[in-house]
Design a protein around this motif. Structure first.
Motif, PDB file in Angstrom:
ATOM      1  N   GLU A  27       0.773  -0.940   0.031  1.00  0.00           N
ATOM      2  CA  GLU A  27       0.015  -0.115  -0.186  1.00  0.00           C
ATOM      3  C   GLU A  27       0.805   1.234  -0.035  1.00  0.00           C
ATOM      4  OE1 GLU A  27      -3.048  -0.100   3.026  1.00  0.00           O
ATOM      5  OE2 GLU A  27      -3.812  -2.011   2.633  1.00  0.00           O
ATOM      6  N   ASN A  45      -0.238  -4.986  -6.700  1.00  0.00           N
ATOM      7  CA  ASN A  45      -1.282  -3.749  -6.453  1.00  0.00           C
ATOM      8  C   ASN A  45      -2.562  -4.708  -6.762  1.00  0.00           C
ATOM      9  OD1 ASN A  45      -2.168  -1.166  -5.656  1.00  0.00           O
ATOM     10  ND2 ASN A  45      -2.009  -0.578  -7.967  1.00  0.00           N
ATOM     11  N   TYR A  46      -2.837  -5.501  -6.047  1.00  0.00           N
ATOM     12  CA  TYR A  46      -4.015  -6.131  -6.415  1.00  0.00           C
ATOM     13  C   TYR A  46      -5.164  -5.983  -5.250  1.00  0.00           C
ATOM     14  CZ  TYR A  46      -6.904 -10.037  -8.230  1.00  0.00           C
ATOM     15  OH  TYR A  46      -8.063 -10.569  -8.687  1.00  0.00           O
ATOM     16  N   ALA A  47      -6.030  -5.727  -5.617  1.00  0.00           N
ATOM     17  CA  ALA A  47      -7.177  -5.404  -4.530  1.00  0.00           C
ATOM     18  C   ALA A  47      -7.522  -6.660  -3.767  1.00  0.00           C
ATOM     19  CB  ALA A  47      -8.845  -4.938  -5.017  1.00  0.00           C
ATOM     20  N   THR A  59      -4.901  -3.484  -0.527  1.00  0.00           N
ATOM     21  CA  THR A  59      -4.219  -4.266  -1.455  1.00  0.00           C
ATOM     22  C   THR A  59      -3.487  -5.170  -0.874  1.00  0.00           C
ATOM     23  OG1 THR A  59      -4.230  -1.879  -2.225  1.00  0.00           O
ATOM     24  CG2 THR A  59      -2.507  -3.394  -3.163  1.00  0.00           C
TER      25      THR A  59
END
Length: 540
Positions: A27, A45-47, A59
């Motif tokens: 993050e 940077n994956y939700a 993230t």
């Protein structure tokens, strides 16, 4: 000139072996800038698709093994690691059961390599840890205290090396084409706060001293013991080729002069199934089951070739016809329920005592065993002890350890021992019983079960100015110190003394997610090199 060389050496040493901060929360607060994937897809940077439990951050890193034989993610460090100073890596990981294929063991590996070599893996060291599906969990890799694997058997121990500058993470092993999607968060590197992590079992939770009025014979306390009589093999006989009937008569089990007697006898006896045998004995089930603790049994073995006494445990969930727990808890057959033989003795191998584990990985003639020869097993009392925690089991006689069971990777096959077990005491008769045998008893002076107690946590509060808020707490507990205490370990216990959560504080503040705790009172133990303290927490 001499001083100049010393300064140059110190400068180079500091730059080569400086212990940089290594962390990443994905993050924007991380120090790792060299993330890469081998044989897999990577997204830093994956939700977060599973904002639950201990990780509600927005993230995470997505690791997508699309079938590569040697898939892993990795990063290089800005200087070489010195594991004698900092030795532990920690990650949070989530793997969904719907995101894997194949039949690989669910595990995660952390490997350290030297990226200056043409084959960086050739001198790697590795720690493998099991993971649980469908939940966020924190996994630690302690290169000082955990079991490790050196690819090159000639390599030194990790803590004595300073040539590592690459870190790899691999899920569900290598050399396979199976698919895995994993989510990783909160990568960090720090000095181990290993402070005698073996629990101290000092709270007596259950016992039977088998006391009674001198000279008077009495039956067992039926609030504590069940006499198991129904044969487990088709109503005819017991396992191991045993040739006795177990009865619920006081002829075969009773208390007198301060000890329990389980008396094996040569006599003709017909049971309720109209099966006649020439020997009788008793098999006792405890009406108490527990998970983790120390069991102490002071006992004396019977005499005679063909006698086979045992002090042991079975999983409370066993589907064993005729057992005390079968009707209320029976869901799992042997050996998947797990068996723990605290001690066994054979009359044809007088004075040799053995401990063993039976489970799906090895049962029947199990390889999970160890024993020792003692003196006067059948004429003197000895204390047989099992210490059982979430990591291992240690077996000893009179304080002398003869076997430790601690599989490096624990799974349902080799470690069903994270669920309640109950005690069994019995004396079996084997087919090689000597012709002259008439009767002999196993005597038990006492059995005691101990577990961890919050009373064992130091009440000497020498961690200065510790503040906890909010307290009562709903989800996040904040812990603050007025000064830097170094690495500090936190352990939360239930009011009954059961350890329910662990975490580490790497600086003067920490936010701990306690949303998974049920409502009630808990105790927090904080331990660092500078002292210990304990605190009461109320969970709303």
């Amino acid at each position: 000139m001499k001083n100049f060389y010393i300064l140059v050496f110190l400068f180079l040493s500091i730059n080569v072996f400086a212990q940089q901060i290594i962390q990443d929360d994905f993050e924007g607060n991380g120090t790792i800038t060299t993330w890469a994937g081998d044989d897999c897809d990577l997204n830093t940077n994956y939700a977060n698709p599973f904002k639950i439990g201990i990780n509600t951050s927005s993230t995470v890193l997505q690791y997508d093994d699309t079938g590569g034989s040697y898939a892993n993610i990795r990063f290089d460090t800005s200087s070489n690691l010195d594991l004698s100073i900092k030795n532990t890596f920690s990650i949070k990981i989530y793997v969904s059961s719907s995101d894997i294929t194949g039949n690989q063991e669910n595990k995660v590996s952390l490997k350290l390599q030297n990226n200056t070599l043409a084959e960086p893996w050739s001198t790697q060291t590795e720690i493998i840890k099991p993971i649980v599906l469908n939940t966020w969990q924190t996994v630690e890799f302690d290169f000082k205290n955990d079991g490790y694997i050196n690819l090159n058997a000639g390599s030194a121990t990790p803590v004595s090396r300073t040539d590592f500058n690459r870190v790899l993470i691999q899920v569900n092993g290598e050399n396979n084409k199976d698919l895995v999607t994993a989510y990783i968060d909160d990568v960090s590197y720090y000095e181990s706060t290993y402070i005698n992590q073996d629990p101290v079992f000092d709270r007596l939770v259950w016992s039977d001293e088998f006391d009674g009025q001198p000279g008077v014979t009495v039956d067992l306390d039926d609030s504590k013991w069940f006499k198991q009589t129904y044969p487990i093999q088709g109503g005819q006989s017991w396992a191991n080729g045993e040739i006795q009937h177990y009865t619920d008569r006081m002829d075969n089990s009773y208390i007198s002069n301060g000890t329990l007697k389980i008396l094996a006898k040569k006599e003709t006896y017909t049971n309720n199934n109209n099966v006649t045998k020439n020997y009788t004995s008793a098999r006792l089930n405890s009406k108490y089951a527990f998970t983790y603790g120390k069991v102490e049994i002071r006992a004396k073995m019977p005499f005679g070739v063909g006698t086979f006494p045992a002090l042991w445990m079975l999983g409370q969930n066993i589907t064993e016809t005729g057992g005390y727990w079968a009707t209320s808890h029976g869901t799992t057959p042997w050996p998947d329920c797990g068996e723990v033989d605290i001690i066994e003795h054979w009359g044809d191998n007088q004075d040799f005592v053995q401990s063993a584990l039976h489970n799906r990985s090895s049962f029947g003639g199990t390889v999970n065993k160890g024993g020792q020869r003692i003196t006067n097993a059948s004429t003197e009392f000895h204390v047989y002890t099992l210490e059982w925690n979430e990591d291992k089991m240690i077996f000893s006689v009179d304080g002398k350890v003869h076997y430790t069971y601690n599989p490096s990777i624990k799974n349902i096959q080799n470690w069903p021992y994270n669920a309640p077990q109950y005690l069994l005491f019995n004396v079996a008769i084997l087919p090689n019983i000597t012709a002259g045998f008439t009767e002999s008893a196993m005597e038990v002076d006492y059995v005691r079960v101990y577990q961890e107690s919050t009373a064992s946590v130091s009440e000497n509060d020498n961690l200065l100015d510790v503040s906890l808020f909010p307290n009562p707490v709903n989800n996040d507990l904040n812990i603050r110190f007025s000064s830097d205490l170094g690495n500090t370990k936190g352990t939360i216990y239930s009011i009954t003394g059961q350890k329910v959560q662990e975490f580490y504080l790497e600086n003067s503040a920490k936010k701990v997610d306690v949303s998974n705790l049920s409502k009630g009172v808990y105790f927090l133990r904080l331990a660092s090199d500078k002292g210990n303290s304990s605190h009461k927490i109320i969970k709303n």
